[in-house]
Design a protein around this motif. Sequence first.
Motif, PDB file in Angstrom:
ATOM      1  N   ARG A   1       3.393   9.509  -4.771  1.00 50.58           N
ATOM      2  CA  ARG A   1       2.446   8.465  -4.359  1.00 50.58           C
ATOM      3  C   ARG A   1       2.449   8.297  -2.845  1.00 50.58           C
ATOM      4  O   ARG A   1       1.388   8.199  -2.211  1.00 50.58           O
ATOM      5  CB  ARG A   1       2.812   7.145  -5.038  1.00 50.58           C
ATOM      6  CG  ARG A   1       1.782   6.031  -4.838  1.00 50.58           C
ATOM      7  CD  ARG A   1       2.343   4.674  -5.215  1.00 50.58           C
ATOM      8  NE  ARG A   1       3.440   4.272  -4.342  1.00 50.58           N
ATOM      9  CZ  ARG A   1       3.277   3.807  -3.105  1.00 50.58           C
ATOM     10  NH1 ARG A   1       2.070   3.714  -2.570  1.00 50.58           N
ATOM     11  NH2 ARG A   1       4.337   3.462  -2.393  1.00 50.58           N
ATOM     12  N   ARG A   2       3.620   8.284  -2.258  1.00 46.44           N
ATOM     13  CA  ARG A   2       3.720   8.109  -0.794  1.00 46.44           C
ATOM     14  C   ARG A   2       3.112   9.297  -0.048  1.00 46.44           C
ATOM     15  O   ARG A   2       2.452   9.122   0.977  1.00 46.44           O
ATOM     16  CB  ARG A   2       5.196   7.949  -0.394  1.00 46.44           C
ATOM     17  CG  ARG A   2       5.810   6.617  -0.733  1.00 46.44           C
ATOM     18  CD  ARG A   2       7.207   6.544  -0.138  1.00 46.44           C
ATOM     19  NE  ARG A   2       7.911   5.327  -0.496  1.00 46.44           N
ATOM     20  CZ  ARG A   2       9.128   5.030  -0.055  1.00 46.44           C
ATOM     21  NH1 ARG A   2       9.773   5.889   0.730  1.00 46.44           N
ATOM     22  NH2 ARG A   2       9.706   3.906  -0.422  1.00 46.44           N
TER      23      ARG A   2
ATOM     24  N   ALA B   1      -0.642   9.031  -0.130  1.00 47.42           N
ATOM     25  CA  ALA B   1      -1.109   7.966   0.768  1.00 47.42           C
ATOM     26  C   ALA B   1      -1.018   8.413   2.222  1.00 47.42           C
ATOM     27  O   ALA B   1      -1.919   8.130   3.030  1.00 47.42           O
ATOM     28  CB  ALA B   1      -0.285   6.702   0.529  1.00 47.42           C
TER      29      ALA B   1
ATOM     30  N   ASP C   1      -3.895  10.970   3.054  1.00 51.81           N
ATOM     31  CA  ASP C   1      -5.276  10.525   2.920  1.00 51.81           C
ATOM     32  C   ASP C   1      -5.935  10.355   4.287  1.00 51.81           C
ATOM     33  O   ASP C   1      -5.482   9.565   5.112  1.00 51.81           O
ATOM     34  CB  ASP C   1      -5.320   9.196   2.152  1.00 51.81           C
ATOM     35  CG  ASP C   1      -6.732   8.830   1.730  1.00 51.81           C
ATOM     36  OD1 ASP C   1      -7.568   9.740   1.597  1.00 51.81           O
ATOM     37  OD2 ASP C   1      -7.003   7.628   1.543  1.00 51.81           O
TER      38      ASP C   1
END
Length: 400
Positions: free
Chosen positions: A106-107, A110, A113
Amino acid sequence: MATDIKETVHAVEAAAVMRLFPARPRLLALGEPTHGEDTLLRLRNELFGQLVEQEGYRTITIESDCMAGLVVDDYVTTGTGTLDEVMEHGFSHGWGSFAGNRELVRRMRAYNDGRPASERLRFAGFDGPLEITGAASPRQALTALHDYLSTRVDAGLLPCTGETLDRLLGADDRWTDPAAMMDPAQSVGQSAEASQLRLLADDLVALLDTQTPHLITETPRDDWDRARLYGRTATGLLRYHHWMADTSPARMTRLVGVRDQMMAHNLLAVAARGPALVHAHNSHLQREKSTMQMWEGSVEWWSAGALVSARLGEEYAFVATALGTIRHQGVDTPPPDTVEGLLYTLPEDRCVIDAARLATALGDTRPAPRVSPWFGYSPLDPAHLADSDGIVFVKDVPQS
């Protein structure tokens, strides 16, 4: 002696870890003595984040299936798929269920992105498509390599058609039968079809190599890198299956050796792309020979870390992790005459220790090996202190 040891201790931060080495290593290997503890996975995630921000690291590679890892890399770099899908299909050994791994993915997504490709973080698995109960069919890797080449080189150069590969491979459950791990007679690895596939895989890899100047100018470099991964995986799996069918006393030694050879080749490919954090069991990353008690007796082999260190020299660094307690697994306070027992007296909950300075501080004191009451935890071998550049010590590991 406690004062001498204390002088070797620092907080678990990237700056302290980097001070252990004469220069930034291309591969910084962080070992763990057990799998699946989120305390250790979160520590790894924190360290990777600091290495990204402070040291320019852009890749993390872990002890998981290299082919499945492509699913994770696609997600973190481009957003392909969903997080749930990636955690289900992008990890082997059941490690997609670990909260620490989910948080890492997830990190990374992020962070990436909106960033240009040159600045994005990359993920890689460096294990083969292997489990302790057996190995995957070579179909996925072989057909992916053949597909890559068939659309980019003259058809007359291909050693076979896709239909030939499909016929020789047969049903995948012939390759994945778990009975083959315990009974070599159940393995297809030395059948006539498997032997022919090994020759064809070798020819496909050779064709990929001889066509490199054309391929790297006509297609994206990432596509060529993946094709090389397909080739390494196909030849490695066929070699592994070959030795699964072996009946000699050296069978298990050969199998664990082939696995770590596959790991080493994947790590060298990661290193060629730039500095990376490596995370796996201590036994796969140490520079000394690894040993393990199997159902067929004790085996020893050169680990992936030993193989890579022999190639990269000081560009490979190894920091082992040692633990005090894992009480929920029956691992209680370590005896005071062990390395873990000495470190357990320190006030810090977690710290980085310069292994060479610790060995000097111990002098003629010879710590006793710690005996683990739980098969899933491997204590630090005191004879390997000089083999490590550093030690991360975690005092207590609570239940995840």
